[in-house]
Scaffold this active site. Sequence first.
Site, PDB file in Angstrom:
ATOM      1  N   LYS A   1     -12.884  -4.478   1.021  1.00 56.50           N
ATOM      2  CA  LYS A   1     -12.264  -3.422   0.231  1.00 56.50           C
ATOM      3  C   LYS A   1     -13.004  -2.100   0.352  1.00 56.50           C
ATOM      4  O   LYS A   1     -12.500  -1.074  -0.082  1.00 56.50           O
ATOM      5  CB  LYS A   1     -12.200  -3.846  -1.234  1.00 56.50           C
ATOM      6  CG  LYS A   1     -13.550  -4.128  -1.874  1.00 56.50           C
ATOM      7  CD  LYS A   1     -13.350  -4.718  -3.251  1.00 56.50           C
ATOM      8  CE  LYS A   1     -14.674  -5.124  -3.886  1.00 56.50           C
ATOM      9  NZ  LYS A   1     -14.487  -5.788  -5.184  1.00 56.50           N
ATOM     10  N   ARG A   2     -14.182  -2.101   0.966  1.00 57.54           N
ATOM     11  CA  ARG A   2     -14.900  -0.840   1.153  1.00 57.54           C
ATOM     12  C   ARG A   2     -14.251   0.023   2.229  1.00 57.54           C
ATOM     13  O   ARG A   2     -14.502   1.220   2.300  1.00 57.54           O
ATOM     14  CB  ARG A   2     -16.364  -1.109   1.527  1.00 57.54           C
ATOM     15  CG  ARG A   2     -17.154  -1.797   0.412  1.00 57.54           C
ATOM     16  CD  ARG A   2     -18.607  -1.986   0.794  1.00 57.54           C
ATOM     17  NE  ARG A   2     -19.342  -2.665  -0.246  1.00 57.54           N
ATOM     18  CZ  ARG A   2     -19.866  -2.085  -1.313  1.00 57.54           C
ATOM     19  NH1 ARG A   2     -19.728  -0.779  -1.475  1.00 57.54           N
ATOM     20  NH2 ARG A   2     -20.531  -2.784  -2.205  1.00 57.54           N
TER      21      ARG A   2
END
Length: 490
Positions: free
Chosen positions: A255-256
């Site tokens: 998700k980064r």
Amino acid sequence: MSDRPVRVRIAPSPTGDPHVGTAYVGLINMAFARRNGGRFVLRIEDTDQERSTRASEQAIFDALRWVGLEWDEGPDVGGPFGPYRQSERTPIYREHVARLVESGAAYPCFCDGPALEEIRKRQRELKRNKGYDGTCRAIPRDEAMARMAAGEPHVIRLKVPDGTTTVHDELRGDVVIDHDQIDDQVLLKSDGFPTYHLANVVDDHLMEITHVIRAEEWINSTPKHILLYAAFGWEPPKWVHLPLLRNHDKSKISKRKNPVSLLYYKQIGILPEAMLNFLALLGHSMPDEREVFDLAEFVNEFSFERISLGGPVFDVEKLLWLNGVRIRAMEPAALADRIRDAMLPKDWLLQVVPLFQERMRALGEFMPQAAFFRQPALDVPAAELVGAIKGGGDPKVLAKWLTEAGERLDGLRDFEPATIEPALRAWCEEANVPTGTLFMLLRLSLTGRKATPPLFETMAVLGRAACSQRLRTAAATLKAAPAPKPAPGA
């Protein structure tokens, strides 16, 4: 095993938003089962009682069904091998661990936190594997049983023998792993709940799973599972480790760098058939190389031989292209229905309308005011973000605030106003950041506006995935901004 009916499973943990990787692995499992007339099982791995929630479990069911997956057995549909929640199978695991202790294949370990840290320190000094060194193996059996009976806190560990284990993977051939890389794994934790490894093996055996199809990150754990099968005297399933989904830079999807929540893609208006089509293209090719197809066509052509081991790239632009292709192929009336159902579902309206009701003078004012909720992406200029702070600020510092505050939010068990607000206030106190300053920065980063409905209620409706994505976007924008110029004469 070749005479047994095909049975496969996925076992997601209900500890957060449903992950695109779960849908990807689930699709491959379901396609293999359907192609071979088998059964597809969904099992909930909820032994982490501190982080698991029924709300997250329901989100998994809803998101996987939204994308088009259907399972034959599971907690919500039942089946002959239940229960399908691991938290409801604890007596089964304890019974099986007792068998291993009785046979001498496992042993109690009484090392507490300080003792384990001392072991790790000793391993570092000796430049050895930092895993457990087997200290409690040397305790005489009678003494160990007496200490267990007296209630002394302990875990149960598997005795890993010297040597190697060969994992025969249906995609990769033989993979040999030295036992020097494996410590005496914990099977039963001190709270009486099983670890993933024990529950995984016991459940797969009792549920008659014939093929374990999962991500390649589990290859190094597979020898532990094979050793457990041997300790129980059971025949292991066949192993299939799928290539990990990757970012463009070949790093593991996270998700980064990309939204990884299925809920996020549903919220921004991705069609479920486009998402399923996209997932089917990740690592698997059709014989005629076509890229647009439906589930039935994919199942009909599915084969492990058509899976490429090169890390498939989770290309959001490709997903949007597929979505656009399908949108343009729809009849206008059907598309209108889809837009209404996806963008204005009643349950969402019931959440959002109260936030704006006191501000509205005409119905036509609702959509302009609430539009930010449904924007696929939000990219607020750095100048606006910095300008939201009284007296300005260093963009790099503001980016750090957003990143750290976002990480605090990511760790929340429940994403509700009652948990969001105290978490952010606590972070402000720890970081010595004025709450009003952070809250205005968050408001602008999440909505693109300085005036909105109450911040925490707005965040809860946006959802964890959208908030996380927008905060990362704002932080990246600030990191790329030039540093403020020093004041004249400074």
